[in-house]
Design a protein around this motif. Structure first.
Motif, PDB file in Angstrom:
ATOM      1  N   PRO A 202     -16.366  -5.026 -13.714  1.00  0.00           N
ATOM      2  CA  PRO A 202     -17.163  -4.051 -14.294  1.00  0.00           C
ATOM      3  C   PRO A 202     -16.515  -2.745 -14.456  1.00  0.00           C
ATOM      4  O   PRO A 202     -16.170  -2.234 -13.228  1.00  0.00           O
ATOM      5  CB  PRO A 202     -18.467  -4.092 -13.592  1.00  0.00           C
ATOM      6  N   ASP A 203     -16.691  -2.076 -15.518  1.00  0.00           N
ATOM      7  CA  ASP A 203     -16.186  -0.700 -15.664  1.00  0.00           C
ATOM      8  C   ASP A 203     -14.673  -0.705 -15.624  1.00  0.00           C
ATOM      9  O   ASP A 203     -14.064   0.545 -15.661  1.00  0.00           O
ATOM     10  CB  ASP A 203     -16.695   0.180 -14.571  1.00  0.00           C
ATOM     11  N   PHE A 204     -14.082  -1.764 -15.695  1.00  0.00           N
ATOM     12  CA  PHE A 204     -12.593  -1.655 -15.454  1.00  0.00           C
ATOM     13  C   PHE A 204     -11.977  -1.959 -16.926  1.00  0.00           C
ATOM     14  O   PHE A 204     -12.301  -2.713 -17.830  1.00  0.00           O
ATOM     15  CB  PHE A 204     -11.968  -2.849 -14.719  1.00  0.00           C
ATOM     16  N   PRO A 205     -10.888  -0.889 -17.386  1.00  0.00           N
ATOM     17  CA  PRO A 205     -10.427  -1.274 -18.755  1.00  0.00           C
ATOM     18  C   PRO A 205      -9.467  -2.264 -19.035  1.00  0.00           C
ATOM     19  O   PRO A 205      -8.629  -2.812 -18.163  1.00  0.00           O
ATOM     20  CB  PRO A 205      -9.558   0.209 -18.857  1.00  0.00           C
ATOM     21  N   ILE A 206      -9.895  -3.019 -20.079  1.00  0.00           N
ATOM     22  CA  ILE A 206      -8.967  -4.344 -20.655  1.00  0.00           C
ATOM     23  C   ILE A 206      -8.365  -3.589 -21.773  1.00  0.00           C
ATOM     24  O   ILE A 206      -8.670  -2.752 -22.615  1.00  0.00           O
ATOM     25  CB  ILE A 206     -10.046  -5.446 -21.005  1.00  0.00           C
ATOM     26  N   VAL A 207      -7.119  -4.299 -22.029  1.00  0.00           N
ATOM     27  CA  VAL A 207      -6.351  -3.968 -23.018  1.00  0.00           C
ATOM     28  C   VAL A 207      -5.870  -5.177 -23.933  1.00  0.00           C
ATOM     29  O   VAL A 207      -5.651  -6.145 -23.329  1.00  0.00           O
ATOM     30  CB  VAL A 207      -4.841  -3.141 -22.450  1.00  0.00           C
ATOM     31  N   LEU A 208      -5.644  -4.931 -24.960  1.00  0.00           N
ATOM     32  CA  LEU A 208      -5.415  -5.925 -26.043  1.00  0.00           C
ATOM     33  C   LEU A 208      -4.128  -5.477 -26.452  1.00  0.00           C
ATOM     34  O   LEU A 208      -4.047  -4.722 -27.288  1.00  0.00           O
ATOM     35  CB  LEU A 208      -6.445  -6.379 -27.078  1.00  0.00           C
ATOM     36  N   HIS A 209      -2.929  -6.558 -26.465  1.00  0.00           N
ATOM     37  CA  HIS A 209      -1.622  -6.423 -26.902  1.00  0.00           C
ATOM     38  C   HIS A 209      -1.764  -7.290 -28.293  1.00  0.00           C
ATOM     39  O   HIS A 209      -2.615  -8.343 -28.611  1.00  0.00           O
ATOM     40  CB  HIS A 209      -0.677  -6.764 -26.092  1.00  0.00           C
ATOM     41  N   GLY A 210      -0.817  -7.063 -29.120  1.00  0.00           N
ATOM     42  CA  GLY A 210      -0.825  -7.981 -30.318  1.00  0.00           C
ATOM     43  C   GLY A 210      -1.752  -7.908 -31.257  1.00  0.00           C
ATOM     44  O   GLY A 210      -2.266  -9.186 -31.744  1.00  0.00           O
ATOM     45  N   ALA A 211      -2.395  -6.801 -31.284  1.00  0.00           N
ATOM     46  CA  ALA A 211      -3.624  -6.894 -32.430  1.00  0.00           C
ATOM     47  C   ALA A 211      -3.383  -6.091 -33.669  1.00  0.00           C
ATOM     48  O   ALA A 211      -4.344  -5.720 -34.136  1.00  0.00           O
ATOM     49  CB  ALA A 211      -4.749  -5.770 -31.424  1.00  0.00           C
ATOM     50  N   SER A 212      -2.363  -6.362 -34.426  1.00  0.00           N
ATOM     51  CA  SER A 212      -2.545  -5.710 -35.519  1.00  0.00           C
ATOM     52  C   SER A 212      -2.773  -6.907 -36.402  1.00  0.00           C
ATOM     53  O   SER A 212      -3.041  -7.842 -36.247  1.00  0.00           O
ATOM     54  CB  SER A 212      -0.769  -5.754 -36.006  1.00  0.00           C
TER      55      SER A 212
END
Length: 307
Positions: A202-212
């Motif tokens: 919870p409250d932890f930032p998630i990142v998405l790569h390859g998202a074009s």
């Protein structure tokens, strides 16, 4: 305005259900187009530099171009290393003034990934720099990063990894991939996996790569004017917008900028065969970057007027 980190950016993004755009930069026109778009949209911004960009333009050149942009902007802007392959690359960027680095140990064993990430975190945090790590592996090719197969992120491992490394954000694999050729069939993201990870962190930032998203209008434009891009396809924008409501605070966008810029240049050169001044074709190319980034900020990231 000086460069900033991402902690405050991500805290607000998480709370309000939007994502901050992380746009890869390689030259002056791309930087200018991104800055112009974010300024008009009053959006926070992450400018990220890959290994390929460091080889092409040189870290010092890119750093000075961004300094020039900062002198004309009051936006909160973070300078981020994308896909740092080892400790030494991350250290070099930290020492060179980057405010955020990614250590990509996804090609290593789990324990080796933890070890190198902990080392980068210790060095970075002592100097006020934030660290993104990666768990799982994305298929596809981008600069020096390539993999034939995806390895989706295990939620239980994600919790253990974050607790043991102290990283500030985590790039996960849920179905996106690098490059322009992302899906052979129906485009899907594993939202059940994403939701589980978000609930467990919870409250932890998630990142998405390859998202074009690989807009087909630019694929068609490029092909119409001599290109041979083929059946490129990306992540539907509605899926990316949905992901931002599940704790995804940073979405990486690179291919779409390259595609728009190249398609517009191809069109310009075909329609103006006597022109040879780079300023003539780089001006509409820069405008294409601006329009693409504005579209992403408004309609995909949802971060307009968030500063």
């Amino acid at each position: 305005m000086p460069l900033t980190g991402t902690r405050e950016m991500f805290a607000r993004a998480y709370k309000e259900g939007y994502a901050v755009g992380a746009f890869n930069v390689n030259n002056m026109e791309i930087i200018q187009g991104i800055i112009q778009a974010a300024t008009e949209e009053q959006a926070p911004l992450i400018l990220q530099v890959s290994a390929g960009a460091r080889k092409y333009a040189g870290q010092a050149y890119i750093r000075k171009l961004i300094e020039a942009a900062l002198s004309e902007s009051d936006l909160p802007i973070a300078l981020h290393l994308d896909h740092g392959q080892d400790f030494d690359i991350c250290k070099d960027c930290i020492d060179g003034g980057f405010t955020s680095v990614m250590i990509d140990g996804s090609h290593l064993s789990y324990e080796e990934n933890i070890a190198v990430t902990k080392r980068v975190v210790a060095y970075a945090h002592d100097r006020g720099v934030v660290v993104e790590a990666e768990l799982g592996r994305l298929a596809g090719v981008e600069d020096d990063v390539s993999s034939e197969h995806s390895i989706y992120t295990d939620p239980e491992q994600a919790v253990d990894f974050v607790q043991r490394t102290g990283c500030d954000s985590l790039a996960i694999a849920i179905g996106t991939s690098h490059g322009a050729y992302k899906f052979a069939g129906e485009a899907k993201l594993d939202f059940a996996r994403l939701e589980k990870i978000t609930n467990m962190l919870p409250d932890f930032p998630i990142v998405l790569h390859g998202a074009s998203s690989v807009p087909q209008e630019f694929v068609q434009m490029a092909n119409q004017y001599g290109g041979d891009i083929g059946s490129a396809s990306g992540v539907p924008e509605d899926l990316l917008r949905k992901a931002a409501t599940y704790g995804v605070c940073k979405i990486n966008i690179d291919t779409d900028i390259r595609l728009a810029m190249t398609a517009v240049i191809r069109k310009y050169m075909a329609e103006n065969p006597s022109h040879f001044d780079p300023r003539q074709y780089l001006t509409p190319a820069r405008d294409a970057v601006k329009k693409m980034v504005q579209h992403k900020i408004r309609n995909v990231l949802g971060c307009s007027n968030k500063i």
